[in-house]
Design a protein around this motif. Structure first.
Motif, PDB file in Angstrom:
ATOM      1  N   LYS A   3       0.848  -1.180   0.000  1.00 46.08           N
ATOM      2  CA  LYS A   3       0.000   0.000   0.000  1.00 46.08           C
ATOM      3  C   LYS A   3       0.888   1.235   0.000  1.00 46.08           C
ATOM      4  O   LYS A   3       1.832   1.320   0.771  1.00 46.08           O
ATOM      5  CB  LYS A   3      -0.896  -0.027   1.229  1.00 46.08           C
ATOM      6  N   THR A   4       0.586   2.185  -0.843  1.00 39.46           N
ATOM      7  CA  THR A   4       1.369   3.409  -0.896  1.00 39.46           C
ATOM      8  C   THR A   4       0.883   4.362   0.206  1.00 39.46           C
ATOM      9  O   THR A   4      -0.291   4.374   0.547  1.00 39.46           O
ATOM     10  CB  THR A   4       1.269   4.037  -2.303  1.00 39.46           C
ATOM     11  N   THR A   5       1.783   5.147   0.762  1.00 39.74           N
ATOM     12  CA  THR A   5       1.418   6.056   1.855  1.00 39.74           C
ATOM     13  C   THR A   5       0.727   7.301   1.295  1.00 39.74           C
ATOM     14  O   THR A   5       0.924   7.651   0.125  1.00 39.74           O
ATOM     15  CB  THR A   5       2.658   6.489   2.657  1.00 39.74           C
ATOM     16  N   PRO A   6      -0.035   8.002   2.138  1.00 43.62           N
ATOM     17  CA  PRO A   6      -0.649   9.251   1.672  1.00 43.62           C
ATOM     18  C   PRO A   6       0.390  10.253   1.159  1.00 43.62           C
ATOM     19  O   PRO A   6       0.166  10.908   0.144  1.00 43.62           O
ATOM     20  CB  PRO A   6      -1.364   9.783   2.920  1.00 43.62           C
ATOM     21  N   LYS A   8       3.350   9.593  -0.200  1.00 42.92           N
ATOM     22  CA  LYS A   8       3.829   9.148  -1.519  1.00 42.92           C
ATOM     23  C   LYS A   8       2.809   9.469  -2.593  1.00 42.92           C
ATOM     24  O   LYS A   8       3.166   9.894  -3.694  1.00 42.92           O
ATOM     25  CB  LYS A   8       4.146   7.653  -1.505  1.00 42.92           C
ATOM     26  N   ARG A   9       1.537   9.279  -2.292  1.00 41.07           N
ATOM     27  CA  ARG A   9       0.490   9.584  -3.274  1.00 41.07           C
ATOM     28  C   ARG A   9       0.480  11.073  -3.599  1.00 41.07           C
ATOM     29  O   ARG A   9       0.351  11.462  -4.764  1.00 41.07           O
ATOM     30  CB  ARG A   9      -0.878   9.126  -2.774  1.00 41.07           C
ATOM     31  N   GLU A  39       4.333  13.959   7.745  1.00 39.34           N
ATOM     32  CA  GLU A  39       3.238  12.992   7.799  1.00 39.34           C
ATOM     33  C   GLU A  39       2.450  13.070   9.109  1.00 39.34           C
ATOM     34  O   GLU A  39       1.334  12.570   9.187  1.00 39.34           O
ATOM     35  CB  GLU A  39       3.751  11.573   7.590  1.00 39.34           C
TER      36      GLU A  39
END
Length: 97
Positions: A3-6, A8-9, A39
């Motif tokens: 799952k990509t992190t917020p 990274k998105r 973050e």
């Protein structure tokens, strides 16, 4: 599947790719200066960091303007290369140009 992190998105967006890992939050009220991971940053912490950065931006704008003015004045006096810019700019000021 990973799952990509917020973060990274968000960084995948061209205009947000420069988001830092950490932000410098200036002292506010009884809280000392601190470095906060982006973050975990609150809306207020981002706001305080942004205000501090805007002040720095204004200072840099003033500095670049002042240096640009000295350069123009020195160039009007024929200064170039290794000539002393401040001396030439002062001559320009004295010449009334």
């Amino acid at each position: 599947m990973f799952k990509t992190t917020p973060l990274k998105r968000l960084r995948e967006l061209r205009w947000l790719e420069m988001l830092p890992d950490n932000i410098d939050v200036p002292a506010v009220f009884d809280r000392p200066d601190q470095v906060v991971p982006i973050e975990r940053a609150t809306v207020d912490e981002i706001e305080f960091a942004l205000v501090a950065l805007a002040r720095q931006q204004s200072d840099l704008y003033s500095l670049t303007g002042a240096l640009g003015d000295v350069l123009k004045m020195a160039r009007r006096q024929g200064a170039c290369g290794a000539d002393n810019a401040i001396s030439a700019a002062a001559r320009d000021l004295e010449s009334g140009k």
